[in-house]
Write a protein that holds these residues in place. Structure first.
Motif, PDB file in Angstrom:
ATOM      1  N   ASP A  32     -11.020  10.996   5.251  1.00 35.65           N
ATOM      2  CA  ASP A  32     -11.521   9.971   6.170  1.00 35.65           C
ATOM      3  C   ASP A  32     -12.193  10.696   7.324  1.00 35.65           C
ATOM      4  OD1 ASP A  32     -11.793   8.095   8.288  1.00 35.65           O
ATOM      5  OD2 ASP A  32     -10.192   6.855   7.460  1.00 35.65           O
ATOM      6  N   THR A  33     -13.508  10.598   7.414  1.00 38.52           N
ATOM      7  CA  THR A  33     -14.234  11.362   8.440  1.00 38.52           C
ATOM      8  C   THR A  33     -13.863  10.914   9.850  1.00 38.52           C
ATOM      9  OG1 THR A  33     -16.119   9.845   8.265  1.00 38.52           O
ATOM     10  CG2 THR A  33     -16.167  11.836   6.896  1.00 38.52           C
ATOM     11  N   ARG A  34     -13.520   9.641  10.017  1.00 44.52           N
ATOM     12  CA  ARG A  34     -13.125   9.181  11.354  1.00 44.52           C
ATOM     13  C   ARG A  34     -11.806   9.803  11.778  1.00 44.52           C
ATOM     14  NH1 ARG A  34     -13.548   2.952   9.930  1.00 44.52           N
ATOM     15  NH2 ARG A  34     -12.481   3.884   8.141  1.00 44.52           N
ATOM     16  N   ARG A  35     -10.857   9.858  10.865  1.00 45.15           N
ATOM     17  CA  ARG A  35      -9.567  10.481  11.200  1.00 45.15           C
ATOM     18  C   ARG A  35      -9.735  11.975  11.420  1.00 45.15           C
ATOM     19  NH1 ARG A  35      -4.566   7.717   8.005  1.00 45.15           N
ATOM     20  NH2 ARG A  35      -3.498   9.221   9.340  1.00 45.15           N
ATOM     21  N   ARG A  37     -12.372  13.433  12.724  1.00 45.14           N
ATOM     22  CA  ARG A  37     -12.939  13.625  14.062  1.00 45.14           C
ATOM     23  C   ARG A  37     -11.900  13.346  15.142  1.00 45.14           C
ATOM     24  NH1 ARG A  37     -18.073  14.886  13.401  1.00 45.14           N
ATOM     25  NH2 ARG A  37     -19.229  14.086  11.592  1.00 45.14           N
ATOM     26  N   SER A  38     -11.001  12.400  14.910  1.00 45.61           N
ATOM     27  CA  SER A  38      -9.913  12.149  15.864  1.00 45.61           C
ATOM     28  C   SER A  38      -8.982  13.342  15.938  1.00 45.61           C
ATOM     29  CB  SER A  38      -9.129  10.894  15.463  1.00 45.61           C
ATOM     30  OG  SER A  38      -9.930   9.736  15.566  1.00 45.61           O
ATOM     31  N   SER A  53     -17.578  12.905   3.532  1.00 45.80           N
ATOM     32  CA  SER A  53     -16.399  12.160   3.081  1.00 45.80           C
ATOM     33  C   SER A  53     -15.983  12.641   1.690  1.00 45.80           C
ATOM     34  CB  SER A  53     -16.698  10.663   3.059  1.00 45.80           C
ATOM     35  OG  SER A  53     -17.771  10.382   2.188  1.00 45.80           O
ATOM     36  N   ASP A  81      -5.918  12.980   5.012  1.00 40.00           N
ATOM     37  CA  ASP A  81      -5.461  12.289   6.219  1.00 40.00           C
ATOM     38  C   ASP A  81      -4.173  12.882   6.790  1.00 40.00           C
ATOM     39  OD1 ASP A  81      -7.626  10.658   5.957  1.00 40.00           O
ATOM     40  OD2 ASP A  81      -6.523   8.949   5.168  1.00 40.00           O
TER      41      ASP A  81
END
Length: 272
Positions: A32-35, A37-38, A53, A81
């Protein structure tokens, strides 16, 4: 190619090597690219390479491009993740493809829900197996649990919080209420909880609903422990109700339980 374990919940579990790899890899393949980056922001690191991804539905399609990058000598960092890539997470196919082409694969070790749950379960840890997720449908899941009736090793598996109550109820039906187990919830997170007890006790507790990421640890079978003929007949009947032929169901259940196929077939015909 580099596999890297990521924190289960507490970002402080990230290793310095993971931070370095995020900063230097030419390509970061993330579930998950958003996770991702977080996580990078929490670690105060900025990936310098391209982020792509890499989740279950696109894993096969991404292989050719990632393999081409690896053949050119660039580094691909694979993260999921939480925990170790390829352990019930994307990664296995890429590792297998790299092995087939003799492309070097290395690993940055770190958090794993499997070994963390095993360690805190209080159950024997000298021999264990990991069995992924149980089947979603009750009939298939009961057959899955029946296959653990004679398992001499501690078994670790994942389960969805929404299916945990039904899953434990099926475990009780196949393995009996007295088999010991532990349910580990939200490992390393603020609301971490480890429930230890018998399957019957844990099924009763879970019936009220459970939230969060769940890992279950099931005690090994006691020497000589096995299902009764009555429970085997019930399993045969369940499989027949699910569409199998009686003769096939009886043969497969008997083989798994180590009992006479004829005796089980006759018991099923006579009603147990």
């Amino acid at each position: 190619m580099v596999l890297a374990a990521t924190p289960l919940g507490d970002v402080r579990d990230a290793s310095p090597r993971l931070v370095d790899a995020l900063a230097t890899a030419e390509v970061v393949a993330a579930e998950d690219t958003r996770r991702l980056r977080s996580l990078a922001a929490a670690l105060d690191v900025t990936p310098s390479g391209r982020v792509v991804s890499f989740y279950d539905q696109v894993e096969q399609a991404r292989l050719p491009g990632l393999l081409e990058v690896l053949r050119e000598g660039s580094t691909v960092l694979l993260v999921t993740d939480a925990g170790m890539p390829s352990v019930s997470d994307p990664g296995y196919r890429l590792v297998a493809a790299c092995a087939a082409e003799d492309i070097r694969v290395t690993c940055l070790p770190g958090p794993s829900a499997v070994t963390t749950a095993l360690a805190v379960s209080g159950l024997p840890s000298d021999r264990f197996c990991f069995d992924g997720f149980p089947p979603r449908k009750s009939g298939e899941r009961r057959r899955w649990f029946a296959g653990l009736a004679h398992e001499p090793r501690t078994c670790v598996f994942f389960e969805s919080p929404h299916r945990l109550a039904d899953s434990l109820a099926d475990a009780v039906a196949e393995l009996g209420p007295d088999r010991r187990a532990a349910v580990c919830r939200e490992l390393t997170k603020t609301y971490e909880e480890v429930r230890r007890g018998t399957l019957g006790e844990l099924a009763e507790w879970a019936a009220d609903g459970v939230r969060g990421e769940v890992t279950v640890v099931l005690a090994p079978a006691e020497p000589g422990e096995g299902p009764s003929m009555g429970s085997l007949v019930a399993e045969v009947k369940q499989r027949v109700a699910d569409g199998e032929r009686l003769k096939t169901a009886a043969a497969e259940v008997a083989a798994a339980a180590g009992v006479s196929k004829k005796a089980l077939y006759d018991a099923a015909i006579s009603g147990g």
